[in-house]
Design an enzyme around this catalytic site. Structure first.
Site: not given
Ligand code: QUE
Length: 311
Positions: A56, A105, A128, A136
């Site tokens: 997400g 997600g 997460e 989740d």
């Molecule tokens: C745990 C997470 C997420 C994460 C890293 C975690 C997560 C998530 C992202 C993410 C990674 C790169 C992106 C971005 C989001 O990293 O949910 O926009 O460019 O979206 O350790 O839950």
């Protein structure tokens, strides 16, 4: 249009991390494909080769929480979970084609698809706890159902799995060589070849896999019913994998770990819909807790990977 309705995730700069607009667009696409009698299969894939879906859009969620816009943050999770339930209930077969990172997600979407075709570039994780959140998106439903307590290991430590390990855990249902990705998608969209035949043509049926044994060795302490006893068990195992798992458990949010343990244990005997309801209750607590702000800051904003957790 052919017989396949294609949903392409296309937000490359953020590794296809899901926004509320994307959730709504996927939902609208399912409306169209569900109603269109010429569509008999849905294909969920990425439009770029950077990622399948990194989760997400937690940076945006953090920004909302900093402004105390909790209702807006809850709206995202509410619609995301509704979409996951809808994918699970959808009557036409949905094929997820995963050729890159698939976390949080992303896992939530694909685990409710009927066919999960993973290439050798697919990497799966529920990380997460590292951002002060919890696994989740239906994780409390699908993680406790994985063999060898593998889901507890994945959900608590955030470990990444690929290839035969993902197949053994039931994350992928089919494996596809990365080089065949485009030919697979083209054949799937060819009205003359059935879905079953397409899967047969491209995906080798895996035989006996020794990865089962090494995987079970990594997950064996995760059969314990408390975090304390999981850690005691890991301490008594000398191998590098047990020590890595222990270090990970000691570095992520203690509050998140407890919440994860509670949700996974109760989710083992609940329906997807009950699990998503409990996760939504947990979301309302998590977005009001400082660990989420701090975890997203440390991992996704400042990237110092040095969060200071509460308590
Ligand atoms: C745990 C997470 C997420 C994460 C890293 C975690 C997560 C998530 C992202 C993410 C990674 C790169 C992106 C971005 C989001 O990293 O949910 O926009 O460019 O979206 O350790 O839950």
């Amino acid at each position: 249009m052919g017989r396949v309705g294609v949903i392409g995730l296309d937000r490359a700069q953020a590794l296809n991390a899901l926004t509320l607009d994307m959730v709504r667009e996927i939902d609208a696409a399912l409306d169209r494909f569900g109603a269109d009698p010429s569509v008999d299969v849905v294909l969920l894939r990425s439009e770029n080769d950077r990622a399948f879906c990194a989760g997400g859009d937690m940076r945006h969620i953090r920004a909302l929480c900093l402004r105390e816009q909790f209702t807006e943050a809850e709206q995202f999770f509410s619609e995301e979970y509704r979409l996951i339930q809808r994918i699970s209930d959808f009557t036409k077969p949905i094929v997820a084609l995963i050729d890159g990172i698939c976390m949080g997600g992303g896992m939530g979407l694909v685990m409710q698809c009927d066919y999960r075709v993973a290439t050798d570039r697919a990497r799966f994780a529920m990380p997460e706890n590292a951002i002060g959140f919890f696994p989740d998106v239906g994780g409390s439903y699908f993680l406790p159902r994985m063999p060898h307590y593998g889901g507890y290991w994945l959900g608590l430590t955030g470990a990444q799995v690929t290839g035969f390990d993902a197949q053994t855990l039931g994350i992928s249902t089919h494996m596809l060589p990365h080089a065949d990705t485009e030919k697979f998608a083209e054949t799937l969209c060819d009205a003359k070849v059935t879905l079953d035949r397409t899967l047969e043509m491209f995906c080798a049926a895996p035989g006996y896999q020794s990865s089962m044994l090494t995987l079970a060795a990594k997950t064996m302490c995760f059969d314990q019913s408390t975090l304390c006893s999981i850690k005691d068990c890991l301490r008594q195992r000398a191998g590098p994998e047990a020590q890595a798992a222990l270090r990970k458990l000691d570095s992520v949010s203690p509050r998140s770990l407890q919440e994860t343990m509670r949700l996974l244990r109760s989710g083992a005997k609940a329906s997807l819909s009950e699990c998503l309801d409990r996760e939504f209750d947990a979301v309302q607590r998590a977005i009001r807790h400082p660990d989420l702000l701090e975890g997203v800051r440390a991992v996704l904003v400042d990237k110092d990977h040095a969060p200071t957790w509460q308590s």
